[in-house]
Design an enzyme around this catalytic site. Structure first.
Site, PDB file in Angstrom:
ATOM      1  N   THR A  52       0.844  -1.162   0.115  1.00 11.08           N
ATOM      2  CA  THR A  52       0.026   0.003  -0.005  1.00 11.08           C
ATOM      3  C   THR A  52       0.459   0.515   0.117  1.00 11.08           C
ATOM      4  O   THR A  52       0.461   2.382  -0.520  1.00 11.08           O
ATOM      5  CB  THR A  52      -1.057   0.228   1.367  1.00 11.08           C
ATOM      6  OG1 THR A  52      -0.464  -0.503   2.433  1.00 11.08           O
ATOM      7  CG2 THR A  52      -1.698  -1.294   1.108  1.00 11.08           C
ATOM      8  N   ASP A  53       2.243   1.264   0.295  1.00 13.54           N
ATOM      9  CA  ASP A  53       2.679   2.323   0.609  1.00 13.54           C
ATOM     10  C   ASP A  53       3.127   3.064  -0.986  1.00 13.54           C
ATOM     11  O   ASP A  53       3.190   4.420  -0.338  1.00 13.54           O
ATOM     12  CB  ASP A  53       3.549   2.574   1.665  1.00 13.54           C
ATOM     13  CG  ASP A  53       5.206   0.871   1.034  1.00 13.54           C
ATOM     14  OD1 ASP A  53       4.738   0.657   0.140  1.00 13.54           O
ATOM     15  OD2 ASP A  53       6.148   0.911   1.355  1.00 13.54           O
ATOM     16  N   SER A  84      31.969  -4.740   5.825  1.00 15.38           N
ATOM     17  CA  SER A  84      30.460  -5.779   6.200  1.00 15.38           C
ATOM     18  C   SER A  84      30.413  -6.651   7.274  1.00 15.38           C
ATOM     19  O   SER A  84      31.851  -7.116   6.391  1.00 15.38           O
ATOM     20  CB  SER A  84      29.600  -5.409   5.725  1.00 15.38           C
ATOM     21  OG  SER A  84      28.489  -6.279   6.486  1.00 15.38           O
ATOM     22  N   GLY A 150      17.774  -9.878   3.937  1.00 16.91           N
ATOM     23  CA  GLY A 150      16.265 -10.840   2.737  1.00 16.91           C
ATOM     24  C   GLY A 150      15.485 -11.868   2.699  1.00 16.91           C
ATOM     25  O   GLY A 150      14.668 -12.839   1.918  1.00 16.91           O
ATOM     26  N   ALA A 151      14.892 -10.949   3.839  1.00 18.00           N
ATOM     27  CA  ALA A 151      14.317 -11.941   4.492  1.00 18.00           C
ATOM     28  C   ALA A 151      12.425 -11.027   4.695  1.00 18.00           C
ATOM     29  O   ALA A 151      12.030 -11.646   5.208  1.00 18.00           O
ATOM     30  CB  ALA A 151      14.528 -12.242   5.909  1.00 18.00           C
ATOM     31  N   LEU A 153      11.849  -8.492   6.295  1.00 15.40           N
ATOM     32  CA  LEU A 153      11.904  -7.810   7.623  1.00 15.40           C
ATOM     33  C   LEU A 153      12.940  -6.608   7.265  1.00 15.40           C
ATOM     34  O   LEU A 153      13.521  -5.988   8.470  1.00 15.40           O
ATOM     35  CB  LEU A 153      12.972  -8.943   8.947  1.00 15.40           C
ATOM     36  CG  LEU A 153      12.039  -9.980   9.339  1.00 15.40           C
ATOM     37  CD1 LEU A 153      12.457 -10.496  10.224  1.00 15.40           C
ATOM     38  CD2 LEU A 153      11.105 -10.107   9.821  1.00 15.40           C
ATOM     39  N   GLU A 188      17.360   4.081  -1.662  1.00 12.75           N
ATOM     40  CA  GLU A 188      16.820   2.584  -2.471  1.00 12.75           C
ATOM     41  C   GLU A 188      16.193   2.794  -3.633  1.00 12.75           C
ATOM     42  O   GLU A 188      16.792   1.792  -4.899  1.00 12.75           O
ATOM     43  CB  GLU A 188      16.065   1.787  -1.380  1.00 12.75           C
ATOM     44  CG  GLU A 188      16.090   0.198  -1.813  1.00 12.75           C
ATOM     45  CD  GLU A 188      15.331  -0.407  -0.616  1.00 12.75           C
ATOM     46  OE1 GLU A 188      16.206   0.106   0.662  1.00 12.75           O
ATOM     47  OE2 GLU A 188      15.145  -1.418  -0.767  1.00 12.75           O
ATOM     48  N   ASP A 200       9.387   1.265   5.134  1.00 12.78           N
ATOM     49  CA  ASP A 200      10.472   0.522   5.672  1.00 12.78           C
ATOM     50  C   ASP A 200      11.248   1.297   6.241  1.00 12.78           C
ATOM     51  O   ASP A 200      11.898   1.657   7.131  1.00 12.78           O
ATOM     52  CB  ASP A 200      11.332  -0.470   5.155  1.00 12.78           C
ATOM     53  CG  ASP A 200      10.791  -1.484   4.291  1.00 12.78           C
ATOM     54  OD1 ASP A 200       9.834  -1.861   4.661  1.00 12.78           O
ATOM     55  OD2 ASP A 200      10.808  -2.179   3.285  1.00 12.78           O
TER      56      ASP A 200
HETATM   57  P1  ADP Z   1      15.631  -6.784   3.005  1.00 13.64           P
HETATM   58  O1  ADP Z   1      15.305  -5.831   2.769  1.00 13.64           O
HETATM   59  O2  ADP Z   1      13.822  -7.852   3.272  1.00 13.64           O
HETATM   60  O3  ADP Z   1      16.165  -7.682   3.740  1.00 13.64           O
HETATM   61  P2  ADP Z   1      16.721  -6.488   0.712  1.00 13.64           P
HETATM   62  O4  ADP Z   1      16.580  -7.416  -0.834  1.00 13.64           O
HETATM   63  O5  ADP Z   1      15.797  -5.659   0.363  1.00 13.64           O
HETATM   64  O6  ADP Z   1      15.844  -8.167   0.844  1.00 13.64           O
HETATM   65  O7  ADP Z   1      17.747  -5.930   1.567  1.00 13.64           O
HETATM   66  C1  ADP Z   1      19.101  -6.774   1.527  1.00 13.64           C
HETATM   67  C2  ADP Z   1      19.952  -6.709   1.141  1.00 13.64           C
HETATM   68  O8  ADP Z   1      21.056  -5.603   1.713  1.00 13.64           O
HETATM   69  C3  ADP Z   1      21.026  -8.015   1.251  1.00 13.64           C
HETATM   70  O9  ADP Z   1      21.343  -9.024  -0.049  1.00 13.64           O
HETATM   71  C4  ADP Z   1      22.765  -6.765   0.786  1.00 13.64           C
HETATM   72  O10 ADP Z   1      22.769  -6.625  -0.428  1.00 13.64           O
HETATM   73  C5  ADP Z   1      21.685  -5.819   2.170  1.00 13.64           C
HETATM   74  N1  ADP Z   1      22.440  -5.824   2.975  1.00 13.64           N
HETATM   75  C6  ADP Z   1      22.181  -5.541   4.309  1.00 13.64           C
HETATM   76  N2  ADP Z   1      22.403  -5.794   5.701  1.00 13.64           N
HETATM   77  C7  ADP Z   1      23.789  -5.743   5.452  1.00 13.64           C
HETATM   78  C8  ADP Z   1      25.182  -5.771   6.221  1.00 13.64           C
HETATM   79  N3  ADP Z   1      24.955  -6.562   7.342  1.00 13.64           N
HETATM   80  N4  ADP Z   1      25.956  -5.725   5.132  1.00 13.64           N
HETATM   81  C9  ADP Z   1      25.543  -5.839   3.673  1.00 13.64           C
HETATM   82  N5  ADP Z   1      24.729  -5.675   3.518  1.00 13.64           N
HETATM   83  C10 ADP Z   1      23.550  -5.547   3.444  1.00 13.64           C
HETATM   84 MG    MG Z   2      14.398  -4.592   1.882  1.00 18.76          MG
END
Ligand code: ADP
Ligand code: MG
Length: 412
Positions: A52-53, A84, A150-151, A153, A188, A200
């Protein structure tokens, strides 16, 4: 013990202190220097209001205790070095050379946030430093996270917002949380290339303990709401660990289908229709395309379900609020088509185990399921989902209880 279990609700500040101390040590090892501070921003779970956002609609997420942490210091040479612990990699780039496309992969979220801060004035969100417009220079950043990646969350918003807050504060800039959220969304959208809405980043910046946030993405107004007495209601999350499938293209396709539906119906956004009194079917009758009609029906009915859920929770009717969540799942499965077998099986197992309601949460195509449940049934729900997953031949899911926690903050 898993990282998720480490970060249970009421241990957030202790978790923050421990994480800050360990990050401090890691920073010294990686950069051979002392960090100037440590900042954090949380992941989120959305109770209701999905897809919805980006339609100017309503969402109701809360911030998780799981957070992304950034230890940081300024550099004088205009370089950014970011490491990271999750990616086990250091990426380096010059701030002056930042433009969309310049940095990809995980570091794109970090570079995109710095680019978005540096060019904030271009989109009418100018930042104020101690001596006027700030000149954001180089930094060293060390990143660690307890948010599953990537879950669904929102580890991506947690990364953008923690980096955004760190870089802003390192330069003496104190921006409104909502401004940072909008700049993070822009990172993003325009740097990473993911056309997400504002939910988010908004909740990562504005989350607060013990409250979900009803957010109107048209007026940009947040309203904290109680989910209920923790002695009676609990929010459970199932991380299905199902691999994301086709996520980027499908998400963008949904967004464009909504835009097409709105254009054909002659409204600026589908939100304009959910505000009306007529049933969705009537409002959509003039839409010839059956697929667009289903997509738009989800958005209209979902906006209404969010507002109903808020009223039901305020009235203490958690059972009826749960039913709205389950109806949201059905709509996302049938009309919006963003669920997968793993999320559907988790929802069924949770409902059979006695939760008030359950639905997929996040963008979809895998990810997580959220349930509103009577307090104290985590163990029962967990074994119900695990049994059903084993029978279906799915991998082992993670099931945990989540309580609303603080938004982005400095922790050391
Ligand atoms: P979600 O936001 O649901 O977790 P996304 O696909 O939107 O899934 O974002 C996940 C991506 O964000 C990862 O694949 C990575 O590229 C990046 N990411 C998130 N947290 C980290 C981290 N701690 N270190 C490096 N990359 C990260
Ligand atoms: Mg995301």
């Amino acid at each position: 013990m898993s990282r998720i279990d480490d970060a249970s609700g009421d241990e957030v500040s202790r978790g923050d202190a421990e994480r800050a101390a360990s990050l401090d040590g890691a920073f010294r090892r990686v950069f051979a220097a002392e960090p100037a501070g440590v900042w954090a921003a949380p992941g989120r779970v959305n109770l209701i209001g999905e897809h919805t956002d980006y339609n100017d609609g309503f969402v109701m997420p809360f911030a998780l205790p799981q957070s992304t942490y950034v230890a940081a210091r300024r550099r004088a040479d205009g370089q950014v070095r970011v490491h990271s612990l999750f990616a086990e990699e250091t990426v380096e780039f010059a701030v002056d050379a930042l433009r969309p496309g310049a940095v990809d992969g995980w570091a794109g979220y970090v570079a995109g946030m710095i680019w978005s801060l540096r060019t904030a004035a271009d989109v009418g969100l100018p930042l104020e430093g101690p001596g006027g417009a700030p000149v954001l220079g180089g930094v060293d950043l060390l990143i660690d996270s307890t948010v599953p990646h990537g879950a669904g969350l929102s580890s991506s918003a947690a990364l953008e917002c923690s980096v955004g807050l760190a870089v802003a504060e390192l330069h003496g800039v104190s921006a409104e949380p909502l401004t940072l959220a909008r700049l993070a969304q822009r990172a993003e959208n325009d740097f990473v290339g993911m056309p997400c809405g504002l939910m988010d980043q908004m909740i990562s910046m504005l989350g607060e303990p013990a409250r979900a946030v009803l957010f109107d993405t048209r007026s940009l107004t947040p309203r904290p709401v109680s989910v209920g007495d923790p002695a009676e209601v609990e929010v459970l999350v199932v991380d299905t660990r199902a691999p994301h499938r086709l996520v980027d293209g499908e998400y963008a396709a949904r967004r464009s289908q909504c835009e097409q539906a709105a254009a054909q119906l002659g409204v600026a956004s589908l939100r304009a229709l959910s505000d009306l009194d007529e049933p969705a079917e009537e409002l959509l009758a003039s839409l010839d395309d059956e697929l667009l009609r289903r997509r738009a029906r989800h958005v209209i009915t979902e906006n209404r379900r969010v507002l109903e859920t808020v009223d039901l929770l305020a009235a203490g009717d958690v059972a009826a609020a749960g039913e709205r969540m389950t109806a949201s799942h059905r709509s996302l499965r049938e009309d919006y088509e963003v669920t997968v077998p793993e999320t559907d099986v988790a929802v069924d197992a949770l409902l059979d185990s006695g939760v008030h309601g359950a639905r997929i949460t996040g963008g979809g195509f895998g990810g997580c399921v959220v349930a509103l449940a009577p307090a104290g049934m985590l163990a029962r729900a967990r074994s119900a989902v695990r049994d059903r997953y084993a029978a279906a031949g799915f991998g082992e899911p993670e099931v945990f209880a989540a309580s609303p926690s603080a938004g982005a903050r400095r922790v050391a």
